[in-house]
Design an enzyme around this catalytic site. Structure first.
Site, mmCIF file in Angstrom:
data_model
loop_
_atom_site.group_PDB
_atom_site.id
_atom_site.type_symbol
_atom_site.label_atom_id
_atom_site.label_comp_id
_atom_site.label_asym_id
_atom_site.label_seq_id
_atom_site.Cartn_x
_atom_site.Cartn_y
_atom_site.Cartn_z
ATOM 1 N N CYS A 279 6.064 7.099 -7.318
ATOM 2 C CA CYS A 279 7.390 6.569 -6.937
ATOM 3 C C CYS A 279 8.350 6.536 -8.031
ATOM 4 C CB CYS A 279 7.182 5.455 -5.896
ATOM 5 S SG CYS A 279 8.580 5.376 -4.860
ATOM 6 N N HIS B 32 3.418 7.304 -1.951
ATOM 7 C CA HIS B 32 2.626 6.293 -2.206
ATOM 8 C C HIS B 32 0.899 6.547 -1.944
ATOM 9 C CE1 HIS B 32 5.384 3.209 -3.782
ATOM 10 N NE2 HIS B 32 6.058 3.814 -2.908
ATOM 11 N N GLU C 275 -1.575 5.367 -2.697
ATOM 12 C CA GLU C 275 -2.552 4.363 -2.650
ATOM 13 C C GLU C 275 -2.555 3.764 -1.089
ATOM 14 O OE1 GLU C 275 0.766 4.323 -4.027
ATOM 15 O OE2 GLU C 275 1.461 2.386 -3.787
HETATM 16 N N1 GLN Z 1 13.449 2.196 -6.922
HETATM 17 C C1 GLN Z 1 13.128 3.664 -6.513
HETATM 18 C C2 GLN Z 1 13.787 4.106 -5.353
HETATM 19 O O1 GLN Z 1 14.181 3.474 -4.383
HETATM 20 C C3 GLN Z 1 11.628 3.882 -6.242
HETATM 21 C C4 GLN Z 1 11.079 2.986 -5.231
HETATM 22 C C5 GLN Z 1 9.585 2.718 -5.437
HETATM 23 O O2 GLN Z 1 8.960 3.150 -6.560
HETATM 24 N N2 GLN Z 1 8.929 2.547 -4.214
HETATM 25 O O3 GLN Z 1 13.804 5.396 -4.988
#
Ligand code: GLN
Length: 535
Positions: free
Chosen positions: A381, A507, A509
């Site tokens: 992410c 994600h 995970e």
């Molecule tokens: N801050 C980033 C976004 O909003 C990544 C978010 C995250 O890592 N969950 O796109």
């Protein structure tokens, strides 16, 4: 007919109520029953999505996009079922719904009150969970500790569920701490007795006690609890501290907890448990290798902020017979000068998600180090977004390249909002959340790992890789190995000249399970073990 188990906590918080509930779920699933799990959180936030990781730890995301308590991650890992929105109920959610109904005039002129309107809404969520899931047993954990003001409507609602169903359809499990007095090894049951009484004062009589203690719960202790709390000795289960959390269901099974629950429920189930969980734990215990994984992030003081990442790493390690030592490294303390010193002993590096500008420069330096030194790397992410920024700045020479989340005036908005996301109003519940399909490109590392060309992955982010830079970044050796075709956005990028350097917008995970390791985690661990062997 669904049966209901409610798990409450007494004496102190943090004694593993979530793991206890999840372990009961596993035991019942192993007896062939269909299980669904649910968590009540008494706070007023609609969901934990707007809370700081320091307040709340990780925000777990379900396939249908609910931002939830991290206990749902334990539930999914233990019972190996995908949960849904109805699995996560907060005071904020319940009140919002009731107030919405009141505004619509649904209450026909009556005074809207905690009892019956709030409690009805809570009860509905339990029955809805039963109906939607079609589960034989729904296990609901009530957050907080008995006696908290906030949890009263939830306790009243579960009391009513008990009274409106047959006694044999509802069970109350109470988790308690049995402390020792410093200087003496004597275990004290008085706090348990008090907690039992506190629950009784709300009309709830605990059927099963799960006890945590420093020492062994002797027969004499069980007799005391049995006498004062009016339960048979078989209903008092000792939750010993174990090396692997996945052993907890086995510890409970040895004490006959599943048999006891089935008997109380008058439920017929397989007499023999499925042994695969037991075998998995035995395999995990054979881990004889060691590897060092650097987790570079910004909420390092609080390991719970990355709990699913940690668990996915440990589980992937065990599956490959390795004990993973996670080095939680604060990205705020990392810079171009010290990065090689900080990361030199790592066999692999993982860079998980995050929000806001603090600590991002250390993440960009980490990506550069892993890339240039061919260290196995998985970016998740925010981690993927930082990789894109690193490559643009350090390989393509785009000075000042950034995400507009960090620098709205950057000359090179490598990571940006999609056009239809502007203007951006509420922050709660407006991220890209839950399952989206990712098409995996053939002949890539991603494809070798997934062995599938369509996968569903869970998301929680607002910003995306800016497609205007696809051409340039490709020329720097990046392969876009995963794309969401509906939105036309990048889901996975990897480096073709590195052994294992991959980053994803979703994600992974959240989908890794001890008995079903996510391919990206498995890949990272295998690549890290290979690097470790070469040294
Ligand atoms: N801050 C980033 C976004 O909003 C990544 C978010 C995250 O890592 N969950 O796109």
């Amino acid at each position: 007919m669904t049966k209901f188990i409610f798990v409450t906590g007494g004496v102190v918080s943090g004694i593993g109520k979530g793991i206890s509930g999840a372990s009961i779920g596993r035991l019942l699933k192993d007896r062939g029953l269909k299980v669904f799990m649910q968590k009540f959180d008494p706070y007023i936030n609609v969901d934990p999505g707007t809370m700081s990781p320091y307040q709340h730890g990780e925000v777990f995301v379900t396939k249908d996009g609910a931002e939830t308590d991290l206990d749902l991650g334990h539930y999914e890992r233990f019972i190996d079922e995908e949960l849904t929105k109805v699995a996560s109920i907060t005071t904020g959610k319940v009140y919002s719904k009731v107030i919405e109904k009141e505004r619509r005039g649904d209450y026909n002129g009556s005074t809207v009150q905690v009892i019956p309107h709030i409690t009805d809404e809570i009860k509905q969520s339990v029955y809805k969970a039963a109906k939607q899931s079609g589960a034989d047993v729904v296990i609901t954990e009530i957050g907080g500790t008995v006696g908290d003001i906030e949890s009263l409507p939830f306790l009243e609602a579960i009391r009513q569920i008990h009274s409106e169903n047959k006694t044999e359809d509802v069970l109350f499990v109470h988790t308690v701490l049995i402390p020792t007095i410093p200087g003496s090894d004597e275990l004290k049951t008085k706090p348990t007795q008090h907690s039992f009484k506190a629950l009784m004062s709300y009309g709830i009589k605990a059927d099963i006690f799960i006890t945590r203690a420093d020492g062994e719960i002797t027969d004499a202790i069980k007799e005391k609890i049995s006498l004062f709390c009016d339960v048979p000795k078989e209903a008092i289960i000792e939750s010993k501290t174990v090396d692997l959390i996945y052993e907890v269901p086995l510890v409970f099974h040895k004490q006959g907890l599943d048999d006891y629950i089935l008997e109380r429920f008058n439920l017929k189930a397989k007499s023999d448990s499925d042994k695969s969980w037991y075998k998995m734990v035995e395999e995990f215990k054979k881990a004889d290798k060691k590897i060092n994984i650097g987790l570079v992030g910004k909420y390092i003081e609080l390991h719970d902020a990355y709990i699913s990442v940690n668990q996915a790493l440990y589980d992937a390690g065990y599956t490959n017979r390795a004990k993973v030592k996670i080095h939680w490294l604060d990205s705020e303390q990392i810079n171009d000068e010290n990065v090689s010193e900080v990361l030199k002993d790592m066999d692999g590096i993982i860079m998980p998600g995050g929000f806001g500008s603090r600590g991002v420069e250390g993440m960009i330096a980490t990506s550069k180090y892993a890339r240039e030194n061919n260290v196995p790397f998985l970016g998740i992410c925010y981690g993927m977004q930082m990789v894109a920024i690193d490559i643009c700045r350090n390989k393509l020479g785009l000075k000042g390249a950034n995400s507009t989340e960090i620098d709205p005036d950057t000359p090179y908005p490598i990571v940006d909002l999609l056009d239809n996301q502007r203007p951006n109003t509420n922050i709660g519940g407006t991220l890209r959340l839950g399952n989206y399909e990712c098409t995996v490109e053939k002949d890539t590392l991603a494809y070798r790992l997934y062995k599938e060309d369509k996968v569903l992955e869970r998301h929680r982010h607002r910003y995306e890789f800016n497609n205007n830079f696809r051409g340039q970044i490709r020329s720097a050796g990046v392969v876009f190995s995963g794309i969401n075709e509906d939105l036309d956005v990048v889901e996975i990028m990897e480096l073709k000249d590195n052994d294992f350097f991959i980053a994803c917008q979703f994600h992974p995970e959240f989908k890794s399970r001890p008995n079903k390791i996510h391919p990206l985690f498995d890949g990272l661990i295998k690549a890290s073990l290979k690097k470790n062997n070469k040294q």
